[in-house]
Scaffold this motif. Structure first.
Motif: not given
Length: 301
Positions: A242, A244, A249, A252, A256, A279, A281-282
């Motif tokens: 990704r 990053t 992560i 995220a 999520r 993160g 924003q992912l």
């Protein structure tokens, strides 16, 4: 809620920072888009130490104060002497927090940990006094189960807007128990909180994840603990894919979830704040989310 608003910065560790270090941390967080700052009356020696340092270092102007969210918690008696949800105690500690923070109002006041001696009418009286005086704008709890919230609601009329609970890849019972529901003999299937995740979603309660990168109850960081090599490897691989960082992560993974949780960071490093905002924003795929969940040691039946 914007993606940056999904991140809050906890002030638990600032008491021994210099004014300049606190200002740099605050400025870095604000530059990253963070507006939410989390306190508690017991942070910093039990007598509003971190709240006072925050105010002493920053001296927020009225205009700046309106741009940020200040939340604090009360109910744990300093010195490890149990809990106190009496109206007198809640009101006194909230007013002390107002003085320590140098503000006329709190955006959010939370009850820190459950008081088994709670009388809901006492909590209702405190909340109503503080709301009527314009001293607190909204209310919440921390580390409360579904039945404990329901008990409060037998008398409290204000919405319970937030529940701050420990959650992350190293402490994921909040979601793990539901995933393993009805699996006899599987330890993960034990429901410990009365179905809090679903209850919060149904009732519009924002869950805030504290210590999001800790393993267990302050047992070490998921990025450093030796027993989590598989998780660390998967975090590193997805981060590389990704473009990053593992911190992004791990953040995220929390954001999520469709419960739209807020992540409360405990760091004093501006770089980690920026990584967490990135993160948020992912959007991880379902495959990535479940792969991380399994790598953290949980079962997918």
């Amino acid at each position: 809620m914007s993606e940056a608003a999904r991140i809050a910065l906890g002030m638990m560790r600032i008491e021994n920072l210099s004014d300049g270090e606190i200002r740099d941390l605050y400025a870095g967080a604000r530059e990253a888009g963070v507006t939410h700052f989390d306190h508690a009356d017991i942070y910093g020696g039990g007598e509003h130490g971190c709240e006072r340092r925050f105010n002493e270092a920053l001296q927020l102007s009225p205009a700046e104060r309106e741009q940020v969210v200040l939340q604090t918690k009360c109910g744990i008696r300093s010195g490890g002497r149990g809990f106190d949800f009496s109206a007198q105690y809640i009101v006194r500690r909230a007013e002390e927090s107002l003085e320590a923070l140098g503000t006329e109002y709190l955006d959010v006041l939370m009850l820190h940990r459950p008081d088994t001696l709670v009388e809901p009418e006492e909590v209702a009286s405190a909340f109503s006094q503080l709301e009527a005086a314009g001293k607190v704008r909204s209310f919440g709890v921390s580390n409360h189960t579904t039945p404990q919230i329901e008990l409060l609601k037998t008398a409290v009329t204000q919405p319970i807007a937030v529940n701050q609970v420990q959650f992350g890849l190293g402490h994921a019972a909040l979601v793990a128990q539901g995933i393993a529901a009805n699996m006899e003999g599987l330890k993960q299937s034990a429901v410990r909180d009365g179905g809090l995740l679903e209850y919060a979603r149904i009732n519009g309660i924002t869950l805030e994840a504290w210590s999001p990168f800790q393993r267990g109850f302050f047992s070490g960081s998921i990025f450093e603990q030796g027993g989590l090599r598989e998780l660390q490897a998967v975090l590193a691989r997805i981060a590389t894919e990704r473009g990053t960082t593992p911190t992004a992560i791990a953040t995220a993974w929390i954001t999520r979830h469709p419960a739209r949780m807020r992540v409360v960071l405990g760091t004093t490093r501006v770089s980690r704040v920026g990584e967490a905002v990135a993160g948020a924003q992912l959007v991880l795929s379902r495959e990535e989310w479940y792969e991380l969940f399994v790598a953290a040691g949980y079962e997918v039946p």
